[in-house]
Design a protein around this motif. Sequence first.
Motif, mmCIF file in Angstrom:
data_model
loop_
_atom_site.group_PDB
_atom_site.id
_atom_site.type_symbol
_atom_site.label_atom_id
_atom_site.label_comp_id
_atom_site.label_asym_id
_atom_site.label_seq_id
_atom_site.Cartn_x
_atom_site.Cartn_y
_atom_site.Cartn_z
ATOM 1 N N PRO A 134 0.826 -1.211 0.000
ATOM 2 C CA PRO A 134 0.000 0.000 0.000
ATOM 3 C C PRO A 134 0.859 1.260 0.000
ATOM 4 O O PRO A 134 1.982 1.258 0.473
ATOM 5 C CB PRO A 134 -0.773 -0.121 1.315
ATOM 6 N N TRP A 135 0.275 2.314 -0.532
ATOM 7 C CA TRP A 135 0.917 3.612 -0.447
ATOM 8 C C TRP A 135 0.682 4.131 0.960
ATOM 9 O O TRP A 135 -0.425 4.071 1.483
ATOM 10 C CB TRP A 135 0.316 4.544 -1.480
ATOM 11 N N LYS A 136 1.703 4.635 1.629
ATOM 12 C CA LYS A 136 1.575 5.143 2.993
ATOM 13 C C LYS A 136 1.882 6.630 3.010
ATOM 14 O O LYS A 136 2.803 7.086 2.359
ATOM 15 C CB LYS A 136 2.561 4.435 3.938
ATOM 16 N N GLY A 137 1.142 7.344 3.789
ATOM 17 C CA GLY A 137 1.375 8.779 3.949
ATOM 18 C C GLY A 137 0.133 9.582 3.630
ATOM 19 O O GLY A 137 -0.809 9.090 3.028
ATOM 20 N N TRP A 138 0.156 10.817 4.054
ATOM 21 C CA TRP A 138 -0.998 11.690 3.820
ATOM 22 C C TRP A 138 -0.572 12.936 3.114
ATOM 23 O O TRP A 138 0.404 13.507 3.299
ATOM 24 C CB TRP A 138 -1.655 12.059 5.160
#
Length: 138
Positions: A134-138
């Motif tokens: 998954p892509w992580k971060g905001w």
Amino acid sequence: MLDLQQLHTGLIHRTQVAQRVLATVNSYYPGRGADGTDEAMCDAGAIAMSKDTGPSGTFGEVLGKSWRLGRISQEHGTLVKATEGDGENKLEIGEVIEIVGQHACLILAAYPWYYVVDSEGEGGGKIVEDIWVPWKGW
């Protein structure tokens, strides 16, 4: 991947839930639970499962067994009987169980990757078909 929240609010059928957390039974406590029922401890707690309960009143349900994740701490969970059992649902120390969680979004946020298996394929859900990162971060 869906979850118990969606199941218990009537949005989906149980067979549509795809997410599961694998956990190991670490201890077994005969007669320690409510009304003298058995309890067990596993290595999936709040970090692995989230602290959401929702309409099910549980943190997760053990797939194929009459057990649910009744209480959790940071690193471990207490498994309690979901219904009256006749002994065939006793958990064994060292047994790997599959827990369907209450809230997939919070559960999935805790993991760096997800193993994808095909429960209807040749391996019956035991062969990893793909790994999703998954892509992580905001």
